[in-house]
Design an enzyme around this catalytic site. Sequence first.
Site, PDB file in Angstrom:
ATOM      1  N   GLN A 165      -3.884  -1.942  10.287  1.00  0.00           N
ATOM      2  CA  GLN A 165      -3.898  -3.174   9.774  1.00  0.00           C
ATOM      3  C   GLN A 165      -4.516  -4.360  10.691  1.00  0.00           C
ATOM      4  O   GLN A 165      -3.766  -4.629  11.796  1.00  0.00           O
ATOM      5  CB  GLN A 165      -2.342  -3.534   9.375  1.00  0.00           C
ATOM      6  CG  GLN A 165      -2.336  -4.769   8.322  1.00  0.00           C
ATOM      7  CD  GLN A 165      -3.007  -4.578   7.133  1.00  0.00           C
ATOM      8  OE1 GLN A 165      -2.966  -3.566   6.631  1.00  0.00           O
ATOM      9  NE2 GLN A 165      -3.420  -5.647   6.692  1.00  0.00           N
ATOM     10  N   ASP A 202     -10.449   3.218   6.225  1.00  0.00           N
ATOM     11  CA  ASP A 202     -11.160   1.850   5.943  1.00  0.00           C
ATOM     12  C   ASP A 202     -12.377   1.817   5.994  1.00  0.00           C
ATOM     13  O   ASP A 202     -13.045   0.719   5.868  1.00  0.00           O
ATOM     14  CB  ASP A 202     -10.213   1.157   6.901  1.00  0.00           C
ATOM     15  CG  ASP A 202      -9.153   0.348   6.262  1.00  0.00           C
ATOM     16  OD1 ASP A 202      -9.190   0.250   4.962  1.00  0.00           O
ATOM     17  OD2 ASP A 202      -8.236  -0.199   6.899  1.00  0.00           O
ATOM     18  N   LYS A 224       0.839  -1.157   0.064  1.00  0.00           N
ATOM     19  CA  LYS A 224      -0.018  -0.013   0.080  1.00  0.00           C
ATOM     20  C   LYS A 224       0.977   1.425   0.014  1.00  0.00           C
ATOM     21  O   LYS A 224       0.603   2.251  -0.801  1.00  0.00           O
ATOM     22  CB  LYS A 224      -0.830  -0.049   1.188  1.00  0.00           C
ATOM     23  CG  LYS A 224      -2.011  -0.961   1.368  1.00  0.00           C
ATOM     24  CD  LYS A 224      -2.645  -1.095   2.616  1.00  0.00           C
ATOM     25  CE  LYS A 224      -3.740  -2.356   2.382  1.00  0.00           C
ATOM     26  NZ  LYS A 224      -4.307  -2.700   3.577  1.00  0.00           N
TER      27      LYS A 224
END
Length: 299
Positions: free
Chosen positions: A103, A126, A59
Site C-alpha cells: 500500500q 499492482d 479491498k
Amino acid sequence: MPTHDTVITKKLSGKKVAQFVYSDLEKRISSLAQNGVIPTLAAVIVGSDPASQVYVRSKMRKFRKLGLNSKTFFLSGKSTSEEIVSEIKGLNNDDRFHGILVQLPLPDGIDSNAVLRSVSVKKDVDGFHPENVGLLSYGNPRFIPCTPKGIFRILQYYGIETMGKHAVVVGRSNIVGRPISAILSAKSRDANATVTICHSKTDDLSSYTQQADILIASAGIPGLINGEMISNGAVVIDVGITRVDDRSDKGYSLVGDVDAHSVDGIAGALTPVPGGVGPMTIAMLVENTVEAAERSILT
Ligand code: NAP
C-alpha cells in the site's frame, strides 16, 4: 473559450462495470477452485496512515465477499527499507500468496523504488515493478496497474472510441497518469489514441484540456477541471479522490478533480466520484490476483 451547446451528460458508472467484471470472474474463480486454488492476496501496510488502512480494508472486504483469501501484514512505521524488503521476499517465496500489494504511499525515508522492485514480477498485481512497467510500455503487458486498467475498461464497456481521438491526461504519476497514457497510446485496435500528458508545470492547462476528446483528470486537486476547460461532448474521467471535511454525519466527503456541476450539460460523459473509477480499481486488483493464480498453476 469554447462555445457550448447543451448536451446530456451520460454517467459512466464504474460500479456497474465492476459488477460486470465480477460476474465475468465467477467462472474463472470456480474453475480455479476445481483445481484446489483460491486466489489469495497479501497486502503490506507500513505505518499507521488512516487512509491506507481504509483502502486496504475495503479491498480485503471485497476479496472476502467473493470467497477469495487475503491477509494483511502490518509493519511498523519505524521499519527500515531493508526490513520491508525482507518481509516481501518472504511473501515472494510463500506459495499461499498469488498476489502481493504494497500500500502506497510508504512513510518518508523509505526507498519506495527498492521496495517495489523487491516484489516478485509474477505476484506484482499492482503492476508497479519496473519490469512490468516496461512490459506495459512495450505493448506486451503482464500486470497492468489497477486504476488505469479500470479506466480503460470503463471506456471499453461504454463503447467509447479511442482510435484517433485526442486523450489529454492531467497528471503524470506512475500509478495513474503514465500508465493510462501508455495504454491509450498503444498501437492496438482498441487503443490508438493520440495522448497529451499535462502536469503541474504545464503552461495554460485549459488550452490542452479544451482539445480533449477524452480527458483523464488525475491531479488530486478538487475542482481543478470546470466546464470552461472542456469542449462540447468530451468524455471526462475523474480519477481524483480527495477527502474534504464537511458538516455531513461522516464529517467529510470524497471529492473529484472535476467540478461535476459545471461540466454537466457540456461533457458528453462523466465518471462520478464516488462510484466511478474507485470501484474499478478494486475490481482490477481482484482480476489481476485471479490472473496471477491462473498463471501459478500453469508454471
Ligand atoms: P500524484 O502522484 O500526487 O500525482 C498528481 C499529478 O498531478 C502529478 O503529476 C502533478 O504534477 C499533477 N498536478 C498537480 N497539480 C496540477 C495542476 N494544477 N495542473 C496539472 N497537473 C497537476 O497523485 P496520483 O497518485 O496520480 O493520484 C491522483 C489523484 O487520483 C488523487 O486524488 C488520488 O487520490 C486519486 N486516485 C484515485 C484512485 C481511484 O481508485 N479512484 C486511484 C489512485 C489515485 P507534477 O508531476 O508536476 O507534480
